[in-house]
Design a protein around this motif. Structure first.
Motif, PDB file in Angstrom:
ATOM      1  N   GLU A 110       3.560  -3.996   6.500  1.00 22.32           N
ATOM      2  CA  GLU A 110       3.321  -3.149   5.410  1.00 22.32           C
ATOM      3  C   GLU A 110       2.326  -2.281   5.539  1.00 22.32           C
ATOM      4  O   GLU A 110       2.100  -1.119   4.710  1.00 22.32           O
ATOM      5  N   TYR A 111       1.535  -2.159   6.724  1.00 23.41           N
ATOM      6  CA  TYR A 111       0.424  -1.279   7.161  1.00 23.41           C
ATOM      7  C   TYR A 111       0.742  -0.360   8.265  1.00 23.41           C
ATOM      8  O   TYR A 111      -0.203   0.535   8.483  1.00 23.41           O
ATOM      9  N   GLY A 143      -8.625  -2.560  -0.153  1.00 25.57           N
ATOM     10  CA  GLY A 143      -7.313  -2.488  -0.207  1.00 25.57           C
ATOM     11  C   GLY A 143      -6.805  -3.687  -1.399  1.00 25.57           C
ATOM     12  O   GLY A 143      -7.648  -4.428  -1.932  1.00 25.57           O
ATOM     13  N   SER A 162       8.528  -2.226   3.321  1.00 24.61           N
ATOM     14  CA  SER A 162       8.012  -2.583   4.740  1.00 24.61           C
ATOM     15  C   SER A 162       9.251  -2.570   5.921  1.00 24.61           C
ATOM     16  O   SER A 162       9.282  -3.155   6.760  1.00 24.61           O
ATOM     17  N   GLY A 197      -2.184  -1.125  12.094  1.00 23.41           N
ATOM     18  CA  GLY A 197      -2.102  -1.732  10.665  1.00 23.41           C
ATOM     19  C   GLY A 197      -3.566  -1.689  10.080  1.00 23.41           C
ATOM     20  O   GLY A 197      -3.833  -2.549   9.362  1.00 23.41           O
ATOM     21  N   LYS A 240      -1.103   4.854   7.243  1.00 21.20           N
ATOM     22  CA  LYS A 240      -0.592   3.549   8.289  1.00 21.20           C
ATOM     23  C   LYS A 240      -0.886   4.157   9.473  1.00 21.20           C
ATOM     24  O   LYS A 240      -0.666   5.509   9.964  1.00 21.20           O
ATOM     25  N   PRO A 249       0.775  -1.166  -0.006  1.00 19.22           N
ATOM     26  CA  PRO A 249      -0.072  -0.015   0.048  1.00 19.22           C
ATOM     27  C   PRO A 249       0.880   1.379   0.017  1.00 19.22           C
ATOM     28  O   PRO A 249       1.763   1.381   1.027  1.00 19.22           O
ATOM     29  N   PRO A 274      -5.076  -0.427   7.444  1.00 18.85           N
ATOM     30  CA  PRO A 274      -5.499  -0.672   6.101  1.00 18.85           C
ATOM     31  C   PRO A 274      -5.156  -2.186   5.631  1.00 18.85           C
ATOM     32  O   PRO A 274      -5.533  -2.542   4.634  1.00 18.85           O
ATOM     33  N   ALA A 275      -4.602  -2.911   6.422  1.00 22.26           N
ATOM     34  CA  ALA A 275      -4.538  -4.288   6.056  1.00 22.26           C
ATOM     35  C   ALA A 275      -5.624  -5.044   5.538  1.00 22.26           C
ATOM     36  O   ALA A 275      -5.520  -5.781   4.764  1.00 22.26           O
ATOM     37  N   CYS A 330      -1.898   5.131   1.486  1.00 21.18           N
ATOM     38  CA  CYS A 330      -2.744   4.988   2.466  1.00 21.18           C
ATOM     39  C   CYS A 330      -2.217   5.457   3.771  1.00 21.18           C
ATOM     40  O   CYS A 330      -0.989   5.653   3.953  1.00 21.18           O
TER      41      CYS A 330
END
Ligand code: PBG
Ligand code: ZN
Length: 328
Positions: free
Chosen positions: A124-125, A98, A213, A90, A86, A81, A92-93, A84
Motif C-alpha cells: 500500500e506504501y 499515517g 495496492s 514504503g 510513496k 494512504p 509512509p507505512a 502520501c
C-alpha cells in the motif's frame, strides 16, 4: 433395515443437529478487516466489496461503536494512504501520523477491550505496489524487505497493536519480526500472526481496489504460493512456526480447505486463522443477489466449513452481519 444403517435418529431435532459440530461459530472467532484511509473524515463505499467502505479516523467511533455494542471482539486494520509520497521502501507505512497508527491509538482509547490486529505489508506504501523492496531489475530483495517489514511491525506494536500480521510472504520475515518485537520490548506484548500459506489467488481483486495496492508491473507470483502447491504450503507453515509465529493463517479460505486441514494437523498447538478474502465474500454476496441461494445460509455454510476444517479464528467481511445473526 440394519440397526447400524440408521443415522437419522441422531439428528432429528435442532438441538441434536447442533451437537454434530465439534466446535460452533462464536463472535470471538471473528476478526473484522477494516480499511482506514488518510482523509480523516472519509467514508467511501467500495463498489466491488459490497457493504464495505474506506473509513477516516474521525469516522471510526460511529462505525465501530455500534459493532462493539453488538459483541465485536476484534478488528484487523489495513491502511489505504491516498495523499502520501510513496517510494521504494514504503516509507509512509510507519508514518506516526499515517492512518494505521492513528487508528490503532484511537481504537485503543475508545474501546479498551477491543483486540486490534494490524496487517503489515509494504504494497500500500511502495511506489511500485509490490509487497517488498526490489532490486534494480525488479526482483525481490529479501533481506532488506524482511528488515523493513520488521521495522513497520514494531512501530505498530509501539502504537498499541495487540497483534501484527505480515501478509507480504517475504522469506525470513517472521524471524525478523519476532526478533524486532523481542529486542524492542514487545516480545510478551504483541502477538505475531503469520499469513503463512498465502496463495497467488484471483480472489484479491476487490481488496486491491479497496486498498489501491495492485502492483504497477508484473504480479505477486514470485512470493505468493502457486494454488497447486500443497507441499510448499506445508513447508511454509512449518517454517513460520519454527521462526516464532504465534498464529498461523491460511488464505484464501474456501478453495484451500485442504490446506486448512493440513495446517490444523501440522500446528495442533497454535491458533489457526483463515481469511475469507474479498473475492470470496464478493462471490457469496453476488450469488445471493443472483438468486442462487440465501445470503445468510451461505455465509454460515462457508464459514462453518472453515471451522470444520480446523480454524479457530476467521477474518471475515461478514463479521457485522454475524453479530446480528448469532443473536437470532
Ligand atoms: C496485501 C494483501 C492482500 C490481501 C491482504 N493483504 C492482497 C494481495 O496480496 O494482493 C487480500 C485480502 C482480501 O482480498 O480480502 N499484502
Ligand atoms: Zn502486500
Amino acid at each position: 433395515m440394519d440397526i447400524s444403517s440408521v443415522l437419522q435418529g441422531g439428528y432429528q431435532h435442532p438441538l441434536s443437529r447442533s451437537w454434530q459440530a465439534r466446535r460452533s461459530l462464536t463472535k470471538g472467532m471473528l476478526m473484522y478487516p477494516i480499511f482506514i484511509t488518510d482523509d480523516p473524515d472519509a467514508y467511501v463505499d467500495i463498489p466491488t466489496l459490497p457493504g464495505q467502505a474506506r473509513w477516516g479516523v474521525n469516522r471510526l467511533e460511529g462505525f465501530i461503536g455500534p459493532l462493539v455494542k453488538k459483541g465485536l471482539k476484534s478488528v484487523i486494520l489495513f491502511g489505504v494512504p491516498l495523499n502520501c509520497e510513496k517510494d521504494g521502501s514504503g516509507t509512509p507505512a510507519d508514518d506516526p501520523n499515517g492512518p494505521v497508527i492513528l487508528a490503532i491509538m484511537k481504537l485503543r482509547s475508545l474501546y479498551p477491550d477491543l483486540y486490534i490486529a494490524t496487517d503489515v505489508c509494504l504494497c500500500e506504501y511502495t511506489s511500485h505496489g509490490h509487497c517488498g523492496i526490489l532490486h534494480a531489475d525488479g526482483t525481490i530483495n529479501s533481506e532488506p524487505s524482511a528488515a523493513r517489514i520488521a521495522e513497520v511491525a514494531l512501530s505498530y506494536a509501539k502504537a498499541g497493536a495487540h497483534c501484527v500480521a505480515p501478509s507480504d510472504m517475504m522469506d525470513g520475515r517472521i524471524k525478523a519480526i519476532k526478533r524486532a518485537l523481542i529486542d524492542g520490548g514487545f516480545g510478551n506484548k504483541c502477538t505475531l500472526m503469520s499469513y503463512s500459506a498465502k496463495f497467488a489467488s484471483a480472489l484479491y481483486g476487490p481488496f486491491r481496489d479497496a486498498a489501491g495496492s495492485a502492483p504497477s508491473f508484473g504480479d505477486r507470483k514470485c512470493y505468493q504460493l502457486p494454488p497447486t502447491a500443497k507441499g510448499l504450503a506445508r513447508r511454509a507453515i512449518q517454517r513460520d512456526m519454527a521462526e516464532g509465529a504465534d498464529i498461523i493463517m491460511v488464505k484464501p479460505a474456501l478453495p484451500y480447505l485442504d490446506i486448512i486441514a493440513d495446517a490444523a494437523a501440522l500446528a495442533p498447538d497454535h491458533p489457526l486463522a483463515c481469511y475469507q478474502v474479498s473475492g470470496e465474500y464478493a462471490m457469496v454476496v453476488a450469488g445471493a443477489r443472483a438468486g442462487v441461494y440465501d445470503l445468510r445460509t451461505m455465509a454460515f455454510e462457508t464459514t462453518e466449513s472453515m471451522i470444520r476444517a480446523g480454524c479457530t479464528l476467521i477474518l471475515s467481511y461478514f463479521t457485522p452481519q454475524f453479530l446480528d445473526w448469532l443473536d437470532e
